[in-house]
Motif scaffolding. Structure first.
Motif, short mmCIF file in Angstrom:
data_model
loop_
_atom_site.label_atom_id
_atom_site.label_comp_id
_atom_site.label_asym_id
_atom_site.label_seq_id
_atom_site.Cartn_x
_atom_site.Cartn_y
_atom_site.Cartn_z
N PRO A 186 -5.96 2.77 -1.92
CA PRO A 186 -6.59 2.14 -0.76
C PRO A 186 -8.07 2.00 -1.01
N ARG B 242 -4.12 -0.39 -6.70
CA ARG B 242 -3.67 0.91 -7.14
C ARG B 242 -3.90 1.96 -6.06
N ASP C 231 0.85 -1.20 0.00
CA ASP C 231 0.00 0.00 0.00
C ASP C 231 0.88 1.26 0.00
N PRO C 232 0.98 1.94 -1.14
CA PRO C 232 1.93 3.06 -1.26
C PRO C 232 1.52 4.29 -0.44
P1 AMP Z 1 -3.75 6.54 3.23
O1 AMP Z 1 -4.26 7.95 3.22
O2 AMP Z 1 -2.99 6.13 4.44
O3 AMP Z 1 -4.86 5.54 2.97
O4 AMP Z 1 -2.71 6.38 2.03
C1 AMP Z 1 -2.72 7.10 0.86
C2 AMP Z 1 -3.11 6.29 -0.32
O5 AMP Z 1 -2.70 6.91 -1.56
C3 AMP Z 1 -2.51 4.91 -0.37
O6 AMP Z 1 -3.27 3.96 0.30
C4 AMP Z 1 -2.35 4.61 -1.82
O7 AMP Z 1 -3.12 3.52 -2.26
C5 AMP Z 1 -2.61 5.91 -2.56
N1 AMP Z 1 -1.45 6.04 -3.42
C6 AMP Z 1 -0.25 6.49 -3.10
N2 AMP Z 1 0.60 6.35 -4.13
C7 AMP Z 1 -0.08 5.78 -5.14
C8 AMP Z 1 0.24 5.34 -6.46
N3 AMP Z 1 1.46 5.47 -6.97
N4 AMP Z 1 -0.73 4.79 -7.20
C9 AMP Z 1 -1.96 4.64 -6.69
N5 AMP Z 1 -2.34 5.02 -5.45
C10 AMP Z 1 -1.41 5.58 -4.68
#
Ligand code: AMP
Ligand code: MG
Length: 319
Positions: free
Chosen positions: A218, A216, A53-54
């Motif tokens: 969350p 891709r 999860d990025p």
């Molecule tokens: P959170 O706010 O903790 O849920 O995390 C931010 C979310 O941004 C992550 O869960 C990712 O899935 C999304 N995100 C960050 N980088 C990418 C990426 N390169 N491609 C797709 N989604 C991303």
């Protein structure tokens, strides 16, 4: 753990490879130097976050987007000009210097400029961007006050920068370019406003895509943003009849349903106000004496989309 408004303390810790909880307009983030692999590892450890999860990279100035991303399409430029600083994350091809741990090995990076004065000042005092997911244990309801962070991660976070309650209260909208604009997660900027600027955005419902490696966003996890108690989304009066005899807590838009505990998010019917109060209400119900949480379906427009999305996921994707 300390809660405070000490920018210098936050700056010092971040510059020395530590994590700091930071306020944003969406939810509180758990931040680390995005270019420091060991610091970012601490974020994953503290959150118990799976490595697939990025993280979102936060910047303090629009121009900084070029430090982390490249090949920025014209639609992304237009969105940056219009909505940054603000609750909009853009997924763009990453610069090589962004470590794989930040992007879970993807060749794209999620980047945004948050609209919180304290955090903008912090970001501008640093010579690196901050990788920051929400400051909560993975999968649980996101924190919208410094106290929420302290309640759950207090022992593991050396400093919580207190910027007051989050003004938006749901996470950022995430847009990717494949190359057509795609909505990965509904959030603080309504998709209607994005479409008014750049034209149609594909909204392939991510929760239908399942979960696991390769996600891709969350938004693609069926169960996320979830309290410990069971949540059911639907017609509240019907559900109250079905679950008669249980202690019920209700999350509703503007109507009081006469349950044991009623969290009416906006008596005046304002979706912004409802979004702002959503996660705090879920937390209160989760720590209350109720056995079951029922939630209305909100209007599927504006911030209502993000609210419905979070509630569906709080219900584990079953609604
Ligand atoms: P959170 O706010 O903790 O849920 O995390 C931010 C979310 O941004 C992550 O869960 C990712 O899935 C999304 N995100 C960050 N980088 C990418 C990426 N390169 N491609 C797709 N989604 C991303
Ligand atoms: Mg999160």
């Amino acid at each position: 753990m300390t809660i405070g408004v000490g920018l210098e303390r936050a700056q010092y810790l971040l510059e020395h490879g530590d994590v700091v909880a930071i306020p944003t307009e969406t939810v509180y983030g758990l931040a680390a130097n995005a270019f420091d692999v060991d610091a970012v590892l601490k974020v994953f450890e503290v959150k118990q976050r799976p490595s697939f999860d990025p993280l979102i990279v936060h910047i303090g100035r629009k121009e900084q987007v070029r430090d982390v991303a490249k090949d920025i399409p014209p639609e992304a430029r237009a969105l940056i000009d219009r909505f940054w600083p603000g609750p909009l994350t853009l997924v763009l091809p990453k610069q090589q210097r962004v470590p794989d741990i930040v992007t879970s090995g993807l060749d794209t990076v999620g980047v945004r400029m948050p609209a919180h004065p304290l955090t903008l000042e912090l970001l501008r005092s640093l010579d690196f961007p901050l990788a920051a997911p929400s400051a909560n244990p993975f999968g649980y309801v996101s924190p919208t006050t410094a106290q929420h962070v302290a309640d759950q991660l207090g022992e593991q976070v050396p400093y919580i920068l207190d910027g007051g309650p989050c003004s938006v209260g749901v996470e950022s909208t995430i847009i990717g370019f494949e190359p057509v604009p795609v909505l990965y997660r509904a959030g603080g900027i309504p998709v209607e406003e994005i479409e008014a600027l750049i034209g149609p955005v594909s909204t392939t419902t991510p929760h239908s895509l399942g979960e696991g490696p390769g996600v891709r966003s969350p938004g693609m996890l069926l169960s996320h943003y979830a309290p410990r108690k069971r949540v059911i989304v639907g017609d509240v009066p019907d559900l109250m009849r079905t679950h008669q005899g249980k202690r019920i807590g209700v999350i509703s838009f503007s109507q009081d349903h006469g349950a044991a505990i009623n969290e009416v998010l906006s008596p005046s019917g304002d979706l912004h106000e409802a979004a702002r109060g959503l996660f705090a209400a879920l937390r209160r119900l989760d720590s209350s004496h109720v056995d079951l949480i029922l939630a209305e379906v909100f209007p599927e427009e504006g911030l209502g989309r993000a609210i419905n999305d979070r509630l569906r996921r709080a219900a584990g994707g079953v609604a």
